[in-house]
Design an enzyme around this catalytic site. Sequence first.
Site, PDB file in Angstrom:
ATOM      1  N   GLY A  36      15.959 -14.850 -33.511  1.00  0.00           N
ATOM      2  CA  GLY A  36      17.501 -14.502 -32.665  1.00  0.00           C
ATOM      3  C   GLY A  36      17.791 -15.487 -32.928  1.00  0.00           C
ATOM      4  O   GLY A  36      17.688 -16.911 -32.736  1.00  0.00           O
ATOM      5  N   HIS A 177      24.952 -11.778 -20.286  1.00  0.00           N
ATOM      6  CA  HIS A 177      24.845 -11.497 -21.370  1.00  0.00           C
ATOM      7  C   HIS A 177      25.355  -9.679 -21.660  1.00  0.00           C
ATOM      8  O   HIS A 177      26.242  -9.519 -22.089  1.00  0.00           O
ATOM      9  CB  HIS A 177      23.861 -11.014 -22.002  1.00  0.00           C
ATOM     10  CG  HIS A 177      22.678 -12.882 -22.030  1.00  0.00           C
ATOM     11  ND1 HIS A 177      22.964 -13.113 -23.794  1.00  0.00           N
ATOM     12  CD2 HIS A 177      21.933 -13.447 -21.718  1.00  0.00           C
ATOM     13  CE1 HIS A 177      22.485 -14.001 -23.834  1.00  0.00           C
ATOM     14  NE2 HIS A 177      21.588 -14.631 -22.460  1.00  0.00           N
ATOM     15  N   ARG A 287      20.988  -0.383 -30.530  1.00  0.00           N
ATOM     16  CA  ARG A 287      19.823  -0.350 -29.683  1.00  0.00           C
ATOM     17  C   ARG A 287      19.930   1.348 -29.651  1.00  0.00           C
ATOM     18  O   ARG A 287      21.395   1.369 -29.129  1.00  0.00           O
ATOM     19  CB  ARG A 287      19.472  -0.864 -28.954  1.00  0.00           C
ATOM     20  CG  ARG A 287      18.304  -2.310 -29.073  1.00  0.00           C
ATOM     21  CD  ARG A 287      18.867  -3.065 -27.167  1.00  0.00           C
ATOM     22  NE  ARG A 287      19.865  -2.854 -27.231  1.00  0.00           N
ATOM     23  CZ  ARG A 287      20.011  -2.520 -25.844  1.00  0.00           C
ATOM     24  NH1 ARG A 287      19.324  -1.743 -25.219  1.00  0.00           N
ATOM     25  NH2 ARG A 287      21.026  -3.293 -25.489  1.00  0.00           N
ATOM     26  N   ASP A 386      30.374  -3.488 -24.032  1.00  0.00           N
ATOM     27  CA  ASP A 386      29.308  -3.975 -24.480  1.00  0.00           C
ATOM     28  C   ASP A 386      30.081  -5.639 -23.941  1.00  0.00           C
ATOM     29  O   ASP A 386      30.534  -6.090 -24.185  1.00  0.00           O
ATOM     30  CB  ASP A 386      29.774  -3.331 -26.104  1.00  0.00           C
ATOM     31  CG  ASP A 386      28.325  -4.491 -26.508  1.00  0.00           C
ATOM     32  OD1 ASP A 386      27.055  -4.773 -26.469  1.00  0.00           O
ATOM     33  OD2 ASP A 386      28.050  -3.715 -27.421  1.00  0.00           O
TER      34      ASP A 386
END
Length: 738
Positions: A36, A177, A287, A386
């Site tokens: 990742g 994040h 997701r 997001d």
Amino acid sequence: MKTSKSSYKRLLIVSYRLPFTIQQTDNGPELKQNSGGLVSAVLSMAEQMGQNQGDQSTKIHWVGHGDASMQQENAPALENETFVAHPVFMDEAVHKGFYEGFSNDLIWPLFHYFPSYASFRETDFDSYQQANTRFLEELNALIEPGDLIWIHDFQLMLLPEMVRQAVPDATIGYFFHIPFPNYEIVKLLPRTWRQALIKGLLGADVAGFHTNDYVQHFLQSVSEVLALPIIEQRIVLPDRSVVVKDFPISVDFNKFNTSGQDTTVANTRQHYQNLLRQNKIIFSVDRLDYTKGITYRLLGYERFLDQNPDWHDKVTFVITVVPSRDTIPQYQEIKREIEETVGRINGLFGTIGWRPIVYSYNSLSFPELMALYTACDIALITPLRDGMNLVCKEFVASRYDNKGVLILSELAGAAQELPEALIINPTDKQEVADAIKQGLLMPAAEQEARLIKMRNHLQNHNVFRWSSDFLTAFDNLKTTQSTLETDLPIQPFINAFSDAQKRLLLFDFDGTLAPLINDPAQAKPSEEIRKSLHTLAENSDLVVISGRNRAFLEKTFAGSPVHLVAEHGAFLKKPDQPWERLDLSADDWVDTVRSTMEEFVSRFPGSFIEEKETAIAWHYRMAEADDIEAQANDLAGQLRRADSSIPLTVIQGSKVVEVKPALHSKGTVALSIFEQTPYDFIVSIGDDTTDEDMFRQLPNWAYTVKVGPGTSFARYHLARQRDVETLLQRMSDVLVEA
Ligand code: GDG
């Protein structure tokens, strides 16, 4: 290329998830890191720090929640050439409340602006505290001087402050994040929780967010919840500051740019295009999450099909939903809703030979993902909210052929960096339908022009730039904080204090005994300082010598056997005696000064006037003008030039301009006190310009100590207000021991 001056010895990363798996090999179980973006970024950061892979003393340590594969029997395999994994285990019920509860069922929905999905359970907050403590225990056992600790994400918001308490000198970075929402949302959290979370983050030296909006929201919360002073993007704490900055996360551009031509990817791409009969392909992958706007996306596509029958049979929407959190009822519910909507649209428009939507609830291998990024004509990325969104950046980086169109939600953090995408509002079905049509019809030259700009941006702002910028932020911090140096010789000082027969201690209040905060009324000494003062006052003449008024000092030091000096020497109160007025100047100057200050109050909202018995002050810590310091200088200048019946002093302190009669000062009162008694030890500590009067008046042999940076008449310096606490504690310990 090394761009940073950083001299950290090791990198300690902390995140909820450990990016490792234990794989069985011929040599037994081995630790494998995943591929990742975060792992790549961390590796490049270690390289920038000058670490050699494989060197035992500089391996990267990663602390994260441990799963069953990391239990005791596999302990020998928790290390490879580059990484050492430190799994954190905890009671299952604590983990559930911490992760599924507080993190995923409260912070995640709330911070993505879904307050109605948020569950506020006290037991979850308890679990969150316990789990963060478990992470601390694991981490604390590892920390060595010279380490750089980098903590990630919303599951660990309390951890930075916990580390700071355990290891005050640690260097700590924190990266968030997900979006940091505006204060109206944060305010929904119970007061004690929001205070704990914000304080928790302030344990870091550098706190990073994806966008400047999130930075501003965070600063707003810091100001509302903790009333701390903020200078530019730096939160000023009593003993240090926290740099708050945007660091937009990104992708490994070269990896995505080159993988499209790998044989496996090319073959898979060809295979998909054949399966879909060379139809135009719209693609999305996310997701399973209500923040990703998957149902609205389907409805936008339905609108497009409905309005454009000529496109039927010529386009296919390949939508992949990756399993996530599907034990939570809300996630099961959106999964059901998505699948119903897909079924309905396919039933409505599909034919025997054409399925308008190819849906899968599965994850893709990297070559499959690359094949779809490079096969599609449109990437349709429409989250309702997001933090950043990496899928859209990966799509752009993958398009080495400069073909394809990105349709992107304005509510993704990435939208600010990629304005050449077709930017839409995800709830606006018509806008989404129009963008799909525009994308399908977009001439190749326009696709190319838009992609070139976005690709150039991502090539320069890749994930390595992200970690490198984060690392560099610590260099800047060091430069500003290293100007603060302590040069008071502590042990000789303590010896002299302990040996003395008759001691005089003169302490300023704000910035010395109490930290500087936005609301002066709330300033108070810590419990530790109170205790030390009590012990010291019983064995010495201890004078708190301040610009504050009588009432404030009397209330703050009620019950403590200290002497109080108010209003810069205008009043003196010995223990258990009434106040004496030392200043007898006329006060006919006050009206003129007040009216000048009132003009400034009306010009600068948030500023206010404080009237004392012998002085008047304009406070501007909460005023919002960019040039407020220049304005304060201007006011001070006007006041100095004004006519007055008696000599006046204009004091420019920390966010305050104050006017008082010149006849008395902290210096005059200090002098009169020390002249009355044959002291053999004197220490005077202060941080402000008014304390300079006191430093100047005392004899050369006195210990005069300035707190914080800047030139001073004082002989010595203490770096930070927090150091005063430590010093007083040591002084009082000596007395208790004796
Ligand atoms: C959070 C924030 C922020 C997904 N499915 C497959 C797959 N992926 C990879 C993608 C991408 C990553 O997962 C998803 O990242 P996102 O950024 O889009 O979203 P979140 O998981 O919600 O991440 C987000 C991010 O943290 C980083 O700070 O951008 O805003 O919510 O890399 O490629 N990869 C493979 N198969 C899949 O099926 N191989």
